[in-house]
Design a protein around this motif. Structure first.
Motif, PDB file in Angstrom:
ATOM      1  N   TRP A 274      47.098  52.025  65.005  1.00 49.66           N
ATOM      2  CA  TRP A 274      48.560  52.063  65.018  1.00 49.66           C
ATOM      3  C   TRP A 274      49.043  53.438  64.564  1.00 49.66           C
ATOM      4  O   TRP A 274      48.639  53.937  63.513  1.00 49.66           O
ATOM      5  N   HIS A 276      52.742  56.254  64.762  1.00 51.80           N
ATOM      6  CA  HIS A 276      54.113  56.531  65.175  1.00 51.80           C
ATOM      7  C   HIS A 276      54.117  57.558  66.315  1.00 51.80           C
ATOM      8  O   HIS A 276      53.185  58.352  66.455  1.00 51.80           O
ATOM      9  N   GLU A 277      55.175  57.526  67.099  1.00 51.38           N
ATOM     10  CA  GLU A 277      55.337  58.547  68.129  1.00 51.38           C
ATOM     11  C   GLU A 277      55.681  59.884  67.468  1.00 51.38           C
ATOM     12  O   GLU A 277      56.217  59.936  66.373  1.00 51.38           O
ATOM     13  N   TRP A 283      58.889  56.421  59.752  1.00 52.76           N
ATOM     14  CA  TRP A 283      59.131  54.987  59.930  1.00 52.76           C
ATOM     15  C   TRP A 283      60.364  54.680  60.764  1.00 52.76           C
ATOM     16  O   TRP A 283      60.622  53.527  61.096  1.00 52.76           O
ATOM     17  N   TRP A 284      61.166  55.704  61.154  1.00 53.75           N
ATOM     18  CA  TRP A 284      62.299  55.502  62.035  1.00 53.75           C
ATOM     19  C   TRP A 284      61.928  55.719  63.513  1.00 53.75           C
ATOM     20  O   TRP A 284      62.775  55.530  64.390  1.00 53.75           O
ATOM     21  N   THR A 285      60.691  56.154  63.762  1.00 55.92           N
ATOM     22  CA  THR A 285      60.263  56.332  65.155  1.00 55.92           C
ATOM     23  C   THR A 285      59.397  55.148  65.570  1.00 55.92           C
ATOM     24  O   THR A 285      58.763  54.500  64.724  1.00 55.92           O
ATOM     25  N   PRO A 286      59.367  54.836  66.872  1.00 57.88           N
ATOM     26  CA  PRO A 286      58.572  53.688  67.331  1.00 57.88           C
ATOM     27  C   PRO A 286      57.099  53.820  66.923  1.00 57.88           C
ATOM     28  O   PRO A 286      56.559  54.927  66.855  1.00 57.88           O
ATOM     29  N   ILE A 287      56.488  52.688  66.659  1.00 52.69           N
ATOM     30  CA  ILE A 287      55.059  52.641  66.343  1.00 52.69           C
ATOM     31  C   ILE A 287      54.377  51.732  67.357  1.00 52.69           C
ATOM     32  O   ILE A 287      54.940  50.714  67.769  1.00 52.69           O
ATOM     33  N   SER A 288      53.204  52.122  67.795  1.00 61.82           N
ATOM     34  CA  SER A 288      52.488  51.328  68.800  1.00 61.82           C
ATOM     35  C   SER A 288      50.994  51.381  68.527  1.00 61.82           C
ATOM     36  O   SER A 288      50.500  52.229  67.788  1.00 61.82           O
TER      37      SER A 288
END
Length: 347
Positions: A274, A276-277, A283-288
Motif C-alpha cells: 500500500w 500513497h500517490e 494522508w490527503w492523497t489517494p492510497i492504493s
C-alpha cells in the motif's frame, strides 16, 4: 545422474508423514528409514514400504542415512540430535529446537565443534510468499519498517485436547506450540527482538496453560510490534487459514500480518503493498494497493530440497541451529514476562 540422498525420519505421526510426503516430491531425495517406537505408527510406516527402526542409533548404524529429520516431541529433540551429531549425521529438527534455550545452545555448540549441520524446521521461511516479502522489505519498497501487527487466532476443538491430554499441561499452550512460528517469521523479516512485555489468560476450557496471550516486541532497528495468539478464538486471521500451506485448514482471503513502513505498508500473506500517490507520503492523497507476484511451491518440499543442498555442500543453512535458539529465547522471554509482569530483555 547423481544418486539420491537417503533420509531418515524419526517420528511417523502427523508431522512426520508430511515430511515423508515432501521427501517423495523433492528431487534427489528418498526416504530410506523410519524411526518409530509407537507400534501403530511403526506398523503403518512398514506397511507403506519403509524400513523401520526403534532407535536412531540403529538407523544410523545401518549405514544408509545421509541426513536425519526429527519429527518427534521436542522433549527428546536434543537427545536425538546429539546422537546424530556424534555420528556425523546432518539433522533437521522440527520446531522448537529444544525444550529450553540453554539445552539448545549446548546442542548447537557441540554440532559446531564437530562441524555437523543442524537445521531447524521453521519451514515457513521456505515459503515463496516469505521470500518475496523479505525482498520487498530489503529493497525499501515500504521504507523503514516502523511497526508490525501479527495475529494468530483460531479455535482448536475440544477433541484436540481430549486426544492428547498433555496439550492441557503447562508449557503446551499456544505460546509454545503456535507462536514460535510467527515470532520466527517476524525475526526473519524485520530483525532481532531486544525486549518483550506480555500478558496471558488461563484457558477457559481448563488445564494449566493459557488460551490467549499478547506481547509487545521491541526490535533492535527501532520497530515495534504487537502479536497475539489464541487457540480459543473463532477467526480467519492466522497463517494456517490465510497462507494455504496445508489443505486441512480452510483457506480465507484475509491477512494475518501487517507491516507498516515510512513509505508504505505490506500485508501478508496476500502480498499487497500500500502506497500513497505522488512522490511523498500524504494522508490527503489517494492510497492504493499493488499485488506482488511470487512463485508457487510447497515450503515443506522446498525445505527438504534445501536440506539436501546443505548436506551436499551447495548451500548454507537458511535456518541453522543458532536461529532456532534465538527464536526460542524470545518465546521463553514471553513466558517469563507473563509470569512476572515485567519487561524482559533478550540477549
Amino acid at each position: 545422474m547423481a544418486k539420491p540422498l537417503r533420509f531418515g525420519l524419526a517420528g511417523y505421526g502427523l508431522v512426520g508423514r508430511r515430511h515423508a510426503a515432501s521427501i517423495s516430491q523433492a528431487a534427489g531425495a528418498t526416504l530410506a528409514a523410519v524411526v518409530e517406537t509407537d507400534g501403530v505408527s511403526g506398523r503403518k510406516a512398514k506397511a507403506e514400504g519403509f524400513e523401520v527402526f526403534t532407535t536412531i542409533q540403529r538407523a544410523l548404524l545401518s549405514g544408509d542415512i545421509d541426513g536425519m529429520i526429527l519429527a518427534t516431541p521436542n522433549t527428546v529433540h536434543v537427545e536425538q540430535a546429539l546422537q546424530c551429531v556424534e555420528m556425523g549425521c546432518p539433522v533437521l529438527i522440527e520446531k522448537p529446537i529444544a525444550n529450553s534455550a540453554s539445552d539448545a545452545k549446548s546442542l548447537v555448540a557441540q554440532a559446531a565443534a564437530r562441524q555437523v549441520p543442524v537445521l531447524v524446521g521453521h519451514h515457513r521461511r521456505h515459503n515463496p510468499i516469505i521470500k518475496r516479502a523479505r525482498q520487498i522489505i530489503e529493497d525499501g519498497q515500504i521504507g523503514d519498517v516502523r511497526a508490525v501487527q501479527a495475529s494468530c487466532w483460531f479455535y482448536k476443538p475440544d477433541t484436540y485436547f481430549e486426544a492428547a491430554p498433555w496439550r492441557r499441561q503447562a508449557g503446551a499452550g499456544p505460546i509454545s506450540v503456535n507462536l514460535v512460528h510467527d515470532v520466527d517469521l517476524l525475526r526473519h523479516l524485520i530483525g532481532e527482538v531486544v525486549s518483550v512485555r506480555a500478558i496471558a489468560r488461563p484457558a477457559r476450557r481448563g488445564g494449566a496453560n493459557e488460551d490467549v496471550a499478547s506481547a509487545l516486541l521491541d526490535f533492535a532497528n527501532g520497530a515495534v510490534g504487537t502479536i497475539t495468539v489464541s487457540d480459543s478464538i473463532v477467526a480467519p486471521w492466522s497463517w494456517e487459514m490465510t497462507a494455504g500451506e496445508y489443505p486441512i485448514y480452510p483457506r480465507t482471503s484475509e491477512s494475518c500480518y501487517l507491516f507498516g513502513g515510512s513509505l508504505g505498508s505490506l500485508s501478508l500473506p496476500d502480498l499487497r503493498v500500500w502506497r500513497h500517490e505522488g512522490e511523498e507520503p500524504d494522508w490527503w492523497t489517494p492510497i492504493s494497493a499493488t499485488a506482488q507476484i511470487r512463485e508457487g511451491s510447497d515450503p515443506l518440499v522446498n525445505q527438504i530440497a534445501h536440506f539436501r543442498d546443505v548436506i551436499q555442500g551447495n548451500a548454507a543453512p537458511l535456518v541453522p541451529g543458532e536461529e532456532g535458539v534465538r527464536t526460542l529465547e524470545i518465546i521463553e522471554a514471553i513466558q517469563q514476562s507473563v509470569q512476572s509482569g515485567e519487561t524482559i530483555s533478550i540477549g
